[in-house]
Design an enzyme around this catalytic site. Sequence first.
Site, PDB file in Angstrom:
ATOM      1  N   SER A  30       0.854  -1.191   0.000  1.00 54.77           N
ATOM      2  CA  SER A  30       0.000   0.000   0.000  1.00 54.77           C
ATOM      3  C   SER A  30       0.885   1.235   0.000  1.00 54.77           C
ATOM      4  O   SER A  30       1.650   1.460   0.938  1.00 54.77           O
ATOM      5  CB  SER A  30      -0.895   0.000   1.238  1.00 54.77           C
ATOM      6  OG  SER A  30      -1.489   1.281   1.378  1.00 54.77           O
ATOM      7  N   HIS A  39      -1.598  -1.340  -4.052  1.00 56.97           N
ATOM      8  CA  HIS A  39      -2.810  -0.879  -3.384  1.00 56.97           C
ATOM      9  C   HIS A  39      -2.746   0.639  -3.230  1.00 56.97           C
ATOM     10  O   HIS A  39      -1.780   1.178  -2.681  1.00 56.97           O
ATOM     11  CB  HIS A  39      -2.904  -1.560  -2.017  1.00 56.97           C
ATOM     12  CG  HIS A  39      -4.183  -1.335  -1.284  1.00 56.97           C
ATOM     13  ND1 HIS A  39      -5.333  -2.055  -1.540  1.00 56.97           N
ATOM     14  CD2 HIS A  39      -4.506  -0.465  -0.300  1.00 56.97           C
ATOM     15  CE1 HIS A  39      -6.298  -1.652  -0.732  1.00 56.97           C
ATOM     16  NE2 HIS A  39      -5.829  -0.673   0.020  1.00 56.97           N
ATOM     17  N   ASP A  74      -4.681   3.904  -1.799  1.00 60.13           N
ATOM     18  CA  ASP A  74      -5.724   4.347  -0.870  1.00 60.13           C
ATOM     19  C   ASP A  74      -6.172   5.764  -1.195  1.00 60.13           C
ATOM     20  O   ASP A  74      -5.410   6.711  -1.050  1.00 60.13           O
ATOM     21  CB  ASP A  74      -5.201   4.289   0.566  1.00 60.13           C
ATOM     22  CG  ASP A  74      -5.137   2.865   1.082  1.00 60.13           C
ATOM     23  OD1 ASP A  74      -6.155   2.160   0.980  1.00 60.13           O
ATOM     24  OD2 ASP A  74      -4.076   2.468   1.572  1.00 60.13           O
ATOM     25  N   MET A  83      -8.653   8.745  -0.185  1.00 58.85           N
ATOM     26  CA  MET A  83      -9.466   9.241   0.951  1.00 58.85           C
ATOM     27  C   MET A  83      -9.851  10.694   0.687  1.00 58.85           C
ATOM     28  O   MET A  83      -9.044  11.463   0.171  1.00 58.85           O
ATOM     29  CB  MET A  83      -8.655   9.157   2.245  1.00 58.85           C
ATOM     30  CG  MET A  83      -8.084   7.772   2.516  1.00 58.85           C
ATOM     31  SD  MET A  83      -7.260   7.715   4.120  1.00 58.85           S
ATOM     32  CE  MET A  83      -6.433   6.109   4.009  1.00 58.85           C
ATOM     33  N   HIS A  97      -8.521   1.623  -3.716  1.00 57.86           N
ATOM     34  CA  HIS A  97      -9.441   1.479  -2.581  1.00 57.86           C
ATOM     35  C   HIS A  97     -10.051   2.847  -2.312  1.00 57.86           C
ATOM     36  O   HIS A  97      -9.393   3.744  -1.804  1.00 57.86           O
ATOM     37  CB  HIS A  97      -8.637   0.953  -1.378  1.00 57.86           C
ATOM     38  CG  HIS A  97      -9.413   0.800  -0.124  1.00 57.86           C
ATOM     39  ND1 HIS A  97      -8.820   0.568   1.096  1.00 57.86           N
ATOM     40  CD2 HIS A  97     -10.755   0.827   0.124  1.00 57.86           C
ATOM     41  CE1 HIS A  97      -9.752   0.479   2.034  1.00 57.86           C
ATOM     42  NE2 HIS A  97     -10.931   0.641   1.468  1.00 57.86           N
ATOM     43  N   MET A 125     -12.063   5.279  -0.412  1.00 57.40           N
ATOM     44  CA  MET A 125     -12.689   5.642   0.863  1.00 57.40           C
ATOM     45  C   MET A 125     -13.222   7.063   0.690  1.00 57.40           C
ATOM     46  O   MET A 125     -12.701   8.031   1.240  1.00 57.40           O
ATOM     47  CB  MET A 125     -11.642   5.554   1.980  1.00 57.40           C
ATOM     48  CG  MET A 125     -11.312   4.110   2.351  1.00 57.40           C
ATOM     49  SD  MET A 125      -9.742   3.927   3.238  1.00 57.40           S
ATOM     50  CE  MET A 125      -8.614   3.873   1.858  1.00 57.40           C
ATOM     51  N   MET A 134     -11.608  -5.060   5.837  1.00 56.33           N
ATOM     52  CA  MET A 134     -10.747  -4.131   6.569  1.00 56.33           C
ATOM     53  C   MET A 134     -10.435  -4.694   7.951  1.00 56.33           C
ATOM     54  O   MET A 134     -11.348  -5.073   8.691  1.00 56.33           O
ATOM     55  CB  MET A 134     -11.442  -2.774   6.744  1.00 56.33           C
ATOM     56  CG  MET A 134     -11.703  -1.977   5.481  1.00 56.33           C
ATOM     57  SD  MET A 134     -10.254  -1.253   4.705  1.00 56.33           S
ATOM     58  CE  MET A 134      -9.407  -0.443   6.027  1.00 56.33           C
ATOM     59  N   GLY A 139      -0.674   2.115   9.812  1.00 51.57           N
ATOM     60  CA  GLY A 139       0.016   1.969  11.087  1.00 51.57           C
ATOM     61  C   GLY A 139      -0.853   1.624  12.274  1.00 51.57           C
ATOM     62  O   GLY A 139      -0.390   1.703  13.410  1.00 51.57           O
ATOM     63  N   ASP A 155      -6.851  -5.843   4.729  1.00 52.20           N
ATOM     64  CA  ASP A 155      -6.213  -4.529   4.655  1.00 52.20           C
ATOM     65  C   ASP A 155      -6.152  -3.883   6.030  1.00 52.20           C
ATOM     66  O   ASP A 155      -7.185  -3.550   6.611  1.00 52.20           O
ATOM     67  CB  ASP A 155      -7.033  -3.652   3.688  1.00 52.20           C
ATOM     68  CG  ASP A 155      -6.424  -2.285   3.463  1.00 52.20           C
ATOM     69  OD1 ASP A 155      -5.279  -2.062   3.876  1.00 52.20           O
ATOM     70  OD2 ASP A 155      -7.114  -1.447   2.850  1.00 52.20           O
ATOM     71  N   GLY A 162      -2.931  -3.284   9.347  1.00 52.10           N
ATOM     72  CA  GLY A 162      -2.251  -3.927  10.468  1.00 52.10           C
ATOM     73  C   GLY A 162      -1.574  -5.238  10.122  1.00 52.10           C
ATOM     74  O   GLY A 162      -1.331  -6.067  11.003  1.00 52.10           O
ATOM     75  N   GLY A 190       1.103  -1.709   4.260  1.00 52.98           N
ATOM     76  CA  GLY A 190       1.683  -0.387   4.042  1.00 52.98           C
ATOM     77  C   GLY A 190       2.899  -0.163   4.911  1.00 52.98           C
ATOM     78  O   GLY A 190       4.039  -0.262   4.457  1.00 52.98           O
TER      79      GLY A 190
HETATM   80  C1  DX5 Z   1      -6.218   2.229   5.734  1.00 51.97           C
HETATM   81  C2  DX5 Z   1      -5.836   1.758   4.360  1.00 51.97           C
HETATM   82  C3  DX5 Z   1      -4.778   0.738   4.303  1.00 51.97           C
HETATM   83  C4  DX5 Z   1      -3.441   1.167   4.866  1.00 51.97           C
HETATM   84  C5  DX5 Z   1      -2.903   0.016   5.642  1.00 51.97           C
HETATM   85  O1  DX5 Z   1      -7.410   2.933   5.674  1.00 51.97           O
HETATM   86  O2  DX5 Z   1      -6.966   1.237   3.676  1.00 51.97           O
HETATM   87  O3  DX5 Z   1      -4.600   0.270   2.974  1.00 51.97           O
HETATM   88  O4  DX5 Z   1      -2.498   1.518   3.891  1.00 51.97           O
HETATM   89  O5  DX5 Z   1      -1.765   0.426   6.298  1.00 51.97           O
HETATM   90  P1  DX5 Z   1      -0.984  -0.525   7.296  1.00 51.97           P
HETATM   91  O6  DX5 Z   1      -0.508  -1.705   6.508  1.00 51.97           O
HETATM   92  O7  DX5 Z   1       0.140   0.353   7.773  1.00 51.97           O
HETATM   93  O8  DX5 Z   1      -1.932  -0.899   8.394  1.00 51.97           O
HETATM   94 ZN    ZN Z   2      -6.660   0.308   1.712  1.00 55.75          ZN
END
Ligand code: DX5
Ligand code: ZN
Length: 221
Positions: free
Chosen positions: A9, A33, A35, A37, A66, A68, A136, A144, A174, A176, A196
């Site tokens: 990500s 991936h 993201d 937002m 993705h 959001m 998710m 993080g 997706d 953690g 990520g």
């Molecule tokens: C969070 C994103 C994830 C994010 C995950 O809203 O959708 O894709 O990048 O990040 P890590 O792998 O650090 O949890």
């Molecule tokens: Zn994502």
Amino acid sequence: MTGQKLAPSILSADFARLGDEVTTITPEADLLHVDVMDGHFVPNLTIGPPVVASLRRHTDLFLDCHLMIDNPGDLLADFADAGADRCIVHVELGDPRPLFDDLRARDVQVGLAVSPETPFDAAAPYLRDIDLLLIMSVHPGWGGQAFITEVLDKVRAARQAIDADQLPVEIEIDGGVHTATASLAASAGVDILVAGSAIFGAPDPLAAARALREAAWPTAA
Ligand code: DX5
Ligand code: ZN
């Protein structure tokens, strides 16, 4: 569909060096991936179609976007034109079928995302209409965060439903994902791991990606 895929990500990449970050991770990336937002669906604000278009010019990797955002219907054409290979929309927005139809008409793959508090039942009616179910394992919005272990029950329910009807739907998890949680997710039946911070936050992203893959799907010695 076969699983065992890793999707770095770029949310945790250095956006000032995005092209180089993608090049570095490419040998271990099955897809990328992205993201998106909007500051409304989630409080955080990231990137949109112009960055997808730049990535498209830079890489042949599958671009998994993705979304959001509150208004995906207004932007699917822009993502398709930018070169997105798949757009993932959230089931919490309401009936996603018009969005699916729009994506199919544009030859873009269809993904459906469920937030941690959303039950599998909300996504189940759409399994025949999608290419990917994104589960998710953190609250959408930031990288993080800690993996929410309870969502593994949702992964197992999805795996069972997809396998029972032999549906061509991949399960992506997706949030953690690090070596310990990658292993748990793979055991529960995940096909695609998004990671990520575990990759781009590591001193050696390529080695970190390899370690994730090995933790999830150990190669025979
Ligand atoms: C969070 C994103 C994830 C994010 C995950 O809203 O959708 O894709 O990048 O990040 P890590 O792998 O650090 O949890
Ligand atoms: Zn994502």
